[in-house]
Design a protein around this motif. Structure first.
Motif, PDB file in Angstrom:
ATOM      1  N   THR A   1      -0.831 -11.717   4.320  1.00 55.61           N
ATOM      2  CA  THR A   1      -1.966 -12.488   4.825  1.00 55.61           C
ATOM      3  C   THR A   1      -1.719 -13.974   4.583  1.00 55.61           C
ATOM      4  OG1 THR A   1      -3.463 -10.648   4.371  1.00 55.61           O
ATOM      5  CG2 THR A   1      -4.463 -12.805   4.709  1.00 55.61           C
ATOM      6  N   MET A   2      -1.864 -14.729   5.649  1.00 55.12           N
ATOM      7  CA  MET A   2      -1.653 -16.181   5.576  1.00 55.12           C
ATOM      8  C   MET A   2      -2.970 -16.875   5.882  1.00 55.12           C
ATOM      9  SD  MET A   2       1.834 -15.788   7.717  1.00 55.12           S
ATOM     10  CE  MET A   2       1.197 -14.292   8.444  1.00 55.12           C
ATOM     11  N   ARG A   3      -3.331 -17.810   5.003  1.00 54.56           N
ATOM     12  CA  ARG A   3      -4.567 -18.551   5.212  1.00 54.56           C
ATOM     13  C   ARG A   3      -4.484 -19.889   4.506  1.00 54.56           C
ATOM     14  NH1 ARG A   3      -7.139 -13.726   2.860  1.00 54.56           N
ATOM     15  NH2 ARG A   3      -6.209 -13.570   0.845  1.00 54.56           N
ATOM     16  N   MET A   4      -5.291 -20.821   4.964  1.00 47.41           N
ATOM     17  CA  MET A   4      -5.374 -22.125   4.328  1.00 47.41           C
ATOM     18  C   MET A   4      -6.391 -22.034   3.187  1.00 47.41           C
ATOM     19  SD  MET A   4      -5.332 -24.567   7.680  1.00 47.41           S
ATOM     20  CE  MET A   4      -5.402 -26.056   6.719  1.00 47.41           C
ATOM     21  N   THR A   5      -6.040 -22.553   2.035  1.00 43.17           N
ATOM     22  CA  THR A   5      -6.946 -22.464   0.884  1.00 43.17           C
ATOM     23  C   THR A   5      -7.955 -23.592   0.853  1.00 43.17           C
ATOM     24  OG1 THR A   5      -5.516 -23.801  -0.531  1.00 43.17           O
ATOM     25  CG2 THR A   5      -5.141 -21.398  -0.510  1.00 43.17           C
ATOM     26  N   GLY A   6      -7.603 -24.704   1.465  1.00 44.28           N
ATOM     27  CA  GLY A   6      -8.463 -25.873   1.395  1.00 44.28           C
ATOM     28  C   GLY A   6      -8.219 -26.713   0.154  1.00 44.28           C
ATOM     29  N   LEU A   7      -7.255 -26.277  -0.678  1.00 42.49           N
ATOM     30  CA  LEU A   7      -6.928 -27.018  -1.891  1.00 42.49           C
ATOM     31  C   LEU A   7      -5.974 -28.152  -1.554  1.00 42.49           C
ATOM     32  CD1 LEU A   7      -6.271 -24.022  -4.304  1.00 42.49           C
ATOM     33  CD2 LEU A   7      -8.351 -25.411  -4.117  1.00 42.49           C
ATOM     34  N   GLU A   8      -6.097 -29.252  -2.242  1.00 43.52           N
ATOM     35  CA  GLU A   8      -5.190 -30.371  -2.020  1.00 43.52           C
ATOM     36  C   GLU A   8      -3.944 -30.208  -2.884  1.00 43.52           C
ATOM     37  OE1 GLU A   8      -6.885 -34.242  -2.156  1.00 43.52           O
ATOM     38  OE2 GLU A   8      -8.790 -33.528  -1.345  1.00 43.52           O
ATOM     39  N   GLY A   9      -2.822 -30.758  -2.377  1.00 44.02           N
ATOM     40  CA  GLY A   9      -1.597 -30.772  -3.164  1.00 44.02           C
ATOM     41  C   GLY A   9      -0.767 -29.626  -2.874  1.00 44.02           C
TER      42      GLY A   9
ATOM     43  N   TYR B   1       0.846  -1.189   0.000  1.00 45.03           N
ATOM     44  CA  TYR B   1       0.000   0.000   0.000  1.00 45.03           C
ATOM     45  C   TYR B   1       0.882   1.238   0.000  1.00 45.03           C
ATOM     46  CZ  TYR B   1      -3.649  -3.196   1.625  1.00 45.03           C
ATOM     47  OH  TYR B   1      -4.532  -4.231   1.733  1.00 45.03           O
ATOM     48  N   ALA B   2       0.779   2.054  -1.043  1.00 42.64           N
ATOM     49  CA  ALA B   2       1.451   3.355  -1.072  1.00 42.64           C
ATOM     50  C   ALA B   2       0.661   4.318  -0.179  1.00 42.64           C
ATOM     51  CB  ALA B   2       1.524   3.879  -2.496  1.00 42.64           C
ATOM     52  N   ALA B   3       1.180   5.520  -0.012  1.00 38.78           N
ATOM     53  CA  ALA B   3       0.564   6.485   0.904  1.00 38.78           C
ATOM     54  C   ALA B   3      -0.890   6.813   0.570  1.00 38.78           C
ATOM     55  CB  ALA B   3       1.391   7.762   0.930  1.00 38.78           C
ATOM     56  N   THR B   4      -1.248   6.785  -0.692  1.00 35.73           N
ATOM     57  CA  THR B   4      -2.616   7.155  -1.085  1.00 35.73           C
ATOM     58  C   THR B   4      -3.534   5.944  -1.279  1.00 35.73           C
ATOM     59  OG1 THR B   4      -1.960   7.172  -3.408  1.00 35.73           O
ATOM     60  CG2 THR B   4      -1.842   9.275  -2.209  1.00 35.73           C
ATOM     61  N   ALA B   5      -3.032   4.759  -1.000  1.00 36.24           N
ATOM     62  CA  ALA B   5      -3.809   3.533  -1.256  1.00 36.24           C
ATOM     63  C   ALA B   5      -4.956   3.369  -0.269  1.00 36.24           C
ATOM     64  CB  ALA B   5      -2.890   2.317  -1.175  1.00 36.24           C
ATOM     65  N   ARG B   6      -5.989   2.717  -0.738  1.00 39.95           N
ATOM     66  CA  ARG B   6      -7.141   2.340   0.073  1.00 39.95           C
ATOM     67  C   ARG B   6      -7.547   0.932  -0.349  1.00 39.95           C
ATOM     68  NH1 ARG B   6      -5.302   6.341   1.545  1.00 39.95           N
ATOM     69  NH2 ARG B   6      -6.205   8.375   1.896  1.00 39.95           N
ATOM     70  N   LEU B   7      -8.274   0.257   0.504  1.00 44.19           N
ATOM     71  CA  LEU B   7      -8.823  -1.056   0.167  1.00 44.19           C
ATOM     72  C   LEU B   7     -10.259  -1.071   0.662  1.00 44.19           C
ATOM     73  CD1 LEU B   7      -8.409  -3.950  -0.907  1.00 44.19           C
ATOM     74  CD2 LEU B   7      -7.678  -4.580   1.400  1.00 44.19           C
ATOM     75  N   GLY B   8     -11.203  -1.136  -0.271  1.00 43.40           N
ATOM     76  CA  GLY B   8     -12.613  -1.103   0.083  1.00 43.40           C
ATOM     77  C   GLY B   8     -13.033  -2.298   0.918  1.00 43.40           C
ATOM     78  N   MET B   9     -14.165  -2.153   1.568  1.00 41.54           N
ATOM     79  CA  MET B   9     -14.697  -3.213   2.415  1.00 41.54           C
ATOM     80  C   MET B   9     -14.981  -4.460   1.580  1.00 41.54           C
ATOM     81  SD  MET B   9     -14.851  -2.078   5.559  1.00 41.54           S
ATOM     82  CE  MET B   9     -16.173  -2.759   6.531  1.00 41.54           C
ATOM     83  N   HIS B  10     -14.478  -5.589   2.039  1.00 44.56           N
ATOM     84  CA  HIS B  10     -14.636  -6.852   1.334  1.00 44.56           C
ATOM     85  C   HIS B  10     -14.545  -8.015   2.316  1.00 44.56           C
ATOM     86  CE1 HIS B  10     -10.298  -6.541   1.792  1.00 44.56           C
ATOM     87  NE2 HIS B  10     -10.253  -7.860   1.616  1.00 44.56           N
ATOM     88  N   GLN B  11     -14.946  -9.188   1.873  1.00 41.41           N
ATOM     89  CA  GLN B  11     -14.807 -10.418   2.644  1.00 41.41           C
ATOM     90  C   GLN B  11     -13.759 -11.287   1.963  1.00 41.41           C
ATOM     91  OE1 GLN B  11     -18.961 -11.656   2.239  1.00 41.41           O
ATOM     92  NE2 GLN B  11     -19.103 -11.717   4.458  1.00 41.41           N
ATOM     93  N   ASP B  12     -12.995 -12.025   2.751  1.00 38.59           N
ATOM     94  CA  ASP B  12     -12.059 -13.012   2.207  1.00 38.59           C
ATOM     95  C   ASP B  12     -12.777 -14.354   2.196  1.00 38.59           C
ATOM     96  OD1 ASP B  12     -10.078 -11.111   1.974  1.00 38.59           O
ATOM     97  OD2 ASP B  12      -9.121 -11.627   3.868  1.00 38.59           O
ATOM     98  N   LYS B  13     -13.514 -14.616   1.116  1.00 36.14           N
ATOM     99  CA  LYS B  13     -14.339 -15.828   1.092  1.00 36.14           C
ATOM    100  C   LYS B  13     -14.108 -16.696  -0.137  1.00 36.14           C
ATOM    101  CE  LYS B  13     -18.306 -13.452  -0.849  1.00 36.14           C
ATOM    102  NZ  LYS B  13     -19.715 -13.151  -0.711  1.00 36.14           N
ATOM    103  N   ASP B  14     -12.978 -16.523  -0.813  1.00 35.81           N
ATOM    104  CA  ASP B  14     -12.692 -17.317  -2.007  1.00 35.81           C
ATOM    105  C   ASP B  14     -12.139 -18.706  -1.687  1.00 35.81           C
ATOM    106  OD1 ASP B  14     -13.540 -15.254  -3.621  1.00 35.81           O
ATOM    107  OD2 ASP B  14     -11.536 -14.423  -3.857  1.00 35.81           O
ATOM    108  N   GLU B  15     -11.653 -18.899  -0.471  1.00 41.05           N
ATOM    109  CA  GLU B  15     -11.092 -20.183  -0.091  1.00 41.05           C
ATOM    110  C   GLU B  15     -12.205 -21.157   0.286  1.00 41.05           C
ATOM    111  OE1 GLU B  15      -8.684 -16.759   0.547  1.00 41.05           O
ATOM    112  OE2 GLU B  15     -10.323 -17.347   1.837  1.00 41.05           O
ATOM    113  N   SER B  16     -11.951 -22.443   0.064  1.00 42.62           N
ATOM    114  CA  SER B  16     -12.942 -23.441   0.476  1.00 42.62           C
ATOM    115  C   SER B  16     -12.762 -23.823   1.943  1.00 42.62           C
ATOM    116  CB  SER B  16     -12.839 -24.680  -0.410  1.00 42.62           C
ATOM    117  OG  SER B  16     -11.564 -25.259  -0.296  1.00 42.62           O
ATOM    118  N   CYS B  17     -11.705 -23.363   2.571  1.00 42.22           N
ATOM    119  CA  CYS B  17     -11.421 -23.636   3.974  1.00 42.22           C
ATOM    120  C   CYS B  17     -11.610 -22.346   4.778  1.00 42.22           C
ATOM    121  CB  CYS B  17      -9.984 -24.137   4.120  1.00 42.22           C
ATOM    122  SG  CYS B  17      -9.497 -24.440   5.816  1.00 42.22           S
TER     123      CYS B  17
END
Length: 101
Positions: free
Chosen positions: A93-101, A4-20
């Motif tokens: 950000t560290m998270r488990m994806t739920g993907l095998e392999g 993130y640079a000084a002017t960066a923003r990140l809109g409200m979102h959910q981290d829900k793409d993982e199956s885990c």
């Protein structure tokens, strides 16, 4: 990992793409930021604004795993010298994806 640079923003979102839905952990490095942590139903209120500083860990787990969240402001020139960044912020950000392999 996000930079993130000084002017960066990140809109409200959910981290829900993982199956885990195991807890996710986010590590902040560099400039402070205002981190908006919301609810699981909507991008709007209620939410809480938190100041995250270099070295802070934020854990999304249990019922809060799918909470909406975002970054509303980067606070320039707040990074500690020893972090290795002279400007900006890195979020790892560290998270488990739920993907095998």
């Amino acid at each position: 990992m996000n930079y993130y640079a000084a002017t960066a923003r990140l809109g409200m979102h959910q981290d829900k793409d993982e199956s885990c839905l195991a807890p996710a952990v986010s590590l902040s490095v560099g400039d402070n930021c205002t981190f908006r942590f919301g609810n699981t139903d909507t991008r709007s209120k209620p939410y809480t604004d938190l100041l995250l500083t270099s070295g802070d860990l934020f854990v999304f787990g249990g019922p809060s795993r799918l909470a909406y969240h975002g970054v509303t402001k980067i606070h320039e020139h707040t990074a500690p010298e020893e972090c290795g960044l002279d400007h900006g912020r890195i979020s790892i950000t560290m998270r488990m994806t739920g993907l095998e392999g």
